[in-house]
Design an enzyme around this catalytic site. Structure first.
Site, mmCIF file in Angstrom:
data_model
loop_
_atom_site.group_PDB
_atom_site.id
_atom_site.type_symbol
_atom_site.label_atom_id
_atom_site.label_comp_id
_atom_site.label_asym_id
_atom_site.label_seq_id
_atom_site.Cartn_x
_atom_site.Cartn_y
_atom_site.Cartn_z
ATOM 1 N N CYS A 189 -58.072 14.025 16.949
ATOM 2 C CA CYS A 189 -56.814 13.858 17.667
ATOM 3 C C CYS A 189 -57.004 14.331 19.116
ATOM 4 O O CYS A 189 -58.057 14.872 19.467
ATOM 5 C CB CYS A 189 -55.725 14.676 16.974
ATOM 6 S SG CYS A 189 -55.910 16.469 17.200
ATOM 7 N N HIS B 256 -56.962 22.648 12.516
ATOM 8 C CA HIS B 256 -57.609 21.383 12.175
ATOM 9 C C HIS B 256 -59.063 21.667 11.817
ATOM 10 O O HIS B 256 -59.658 22.641 12.297
ATOM 11 C CB HIS B 256 -57.570 20.427 13.367
ATOM 12 C CG HIS B 256 -56.225 19.872 13.665
ATOM 13 N ND1 HIS B 256 -56.046 18.670 14.315
ATOM 14 C CD2 HIS B 256 -54.969 20.346 13.414
ATOM 15 C CE1 HIS B 256 -54.755 18.426 14.449
ATOM 16 N NE2 HIS B 256 -54.082 19.433 13.915
ATOM 17 N N GLU C 36 -61.807 20.357 12.803
ATOM 18 C CA GLU C 36 -62.708 20.422 13.947
ATOM 19 C C GLU C 36 -62.627 21.768 14.661
ATOM 20 O O GLU C 36 -63.657 22.333 15.046
ATOM 21 C CB GLU C 36 -62.369 19.321 14.969
ATOM 22 C CG GLU C 36 -62.465 17.923 14.436
ATOM 23 C CD GLU C 36 -61.134 17.354 13.946
ATOM 24 O OE1 GLU C 36 -60.894 16.150 14.172
ATOM 25 O OE2 GLU C 36 -60.333 18.109 13.351
ATOM 26 N N CYS D 279 -58.089 18.082 19.388
ATOM 27 C CA CYS D 279 -59.466 18.322 18.969
ATOM 28 C C CYS D 279 -60.464 17.686 19.929
ATOM 29 O O CYS D 279 -61.495 18.280 20.238
ATOM 30 C CB CYS D 279 -59.676 17.833 17.541
ATOM 31 S SG CYS D 279 -58.753 18.826 16.335
#
Length: 153
Positions: free
Chosen positions: A85, A55, A57, A88
Site C-alpha cells: 500500500c 502491516h 511489510e 508500506c
C-alpha cells in the site's frame, strides 16, 4: 538475486500469511532477505495489535533493521504476498530497500504498480527495483479463501 530465491522466499511469505489467517488477520506475509538469508519477517497484525501500521511489510522491515543493526537496507529484498500500500511503499523507499517482490496485485491500494509507482518513482530520493506476480495465483487464492466466507455472511 534469482527468481528461484524469490519463489522460495515467497513460499515462506505465504506460510506467514497463513499464520495471519489463522488468527483472523488479512492473510499477508512478508520476508526481508539479504544475501539469501532471511533477516526479517512479519504478517498482518492490525487487529491483534490494534495498530493501523502493523502491516506485514512494516513488521518485516523493523525486524530486518534490528537484525542488521542499521536502518538502510540497500542490499536487501522484501518479498510480500500482496502489493504494498502507499504507507508500506513509502517505508520501502525510506529504508533504501534494493528490491521489492510481490505476489498479487492490489486493485484497491497497490502502490508499487497498480495505482501508484511510489517504490520506483524517479522524483523520490531512492528507487527500489519492483517485480510483481511471483506465485501470484497462490497469493490470490489465500486472499480469496479468507474473504469469500466473510462476504457471504
Amino acid at each position: 538475486m534469482t527468481m528461484m530465491t524469490d519463489k522460495a522466499m515467497m513460499e515462506h511469505a505465504i506460510m506467514l500469511a497463513q499464520k495471519a489467517a489463522a488468527i483472523n488477520e488479512v492473510p499477508i506475509g512478508a520476508v526481508v532477505y539479504c544475501q539469501n538469508e532471511i533477516v526479517g519477517e512479519g504478517f498482518n497484525r492490525k487487529e491483534t495489535d490494534l495498530n493501523p501500521t502493523a502491516h506485514a511489510e512494516i513488521i518485516a522491515l523493523t525486524e530486518a533493521a534490528k537484525e542488521l543493526g542499521r536502518w538502510r537496507l540497500h542490499d536487501c529484498t522484501l518479498v510480500v504476498t500482496l502489493e504494498p500500500c502507499p504507507m508500506c511503499a513509502g517505508a520501502l523507499v525510506n529504508a533504501r530497500l534494493q528490491r521489492v517482490v510481490f505476489g498479487a496485485s492490489d486493485q484497491k491500494s497497490g502502490a508499487c504498480r497498480t495505482l501508484y509507482n511510489i517504490a520506483d518513482d524517479p522524483r523520490l530520493n531512492h528507487r527500489c527495483e519492483v517485480t510483481g506476480g511471483v506465485l501470484e495465483e497462490e497469493c490470490v487464492q489465500l486472499l480469496r479463501e479468507f474473504f469469500e466466507p466473510k462476504r457471504r455472511s
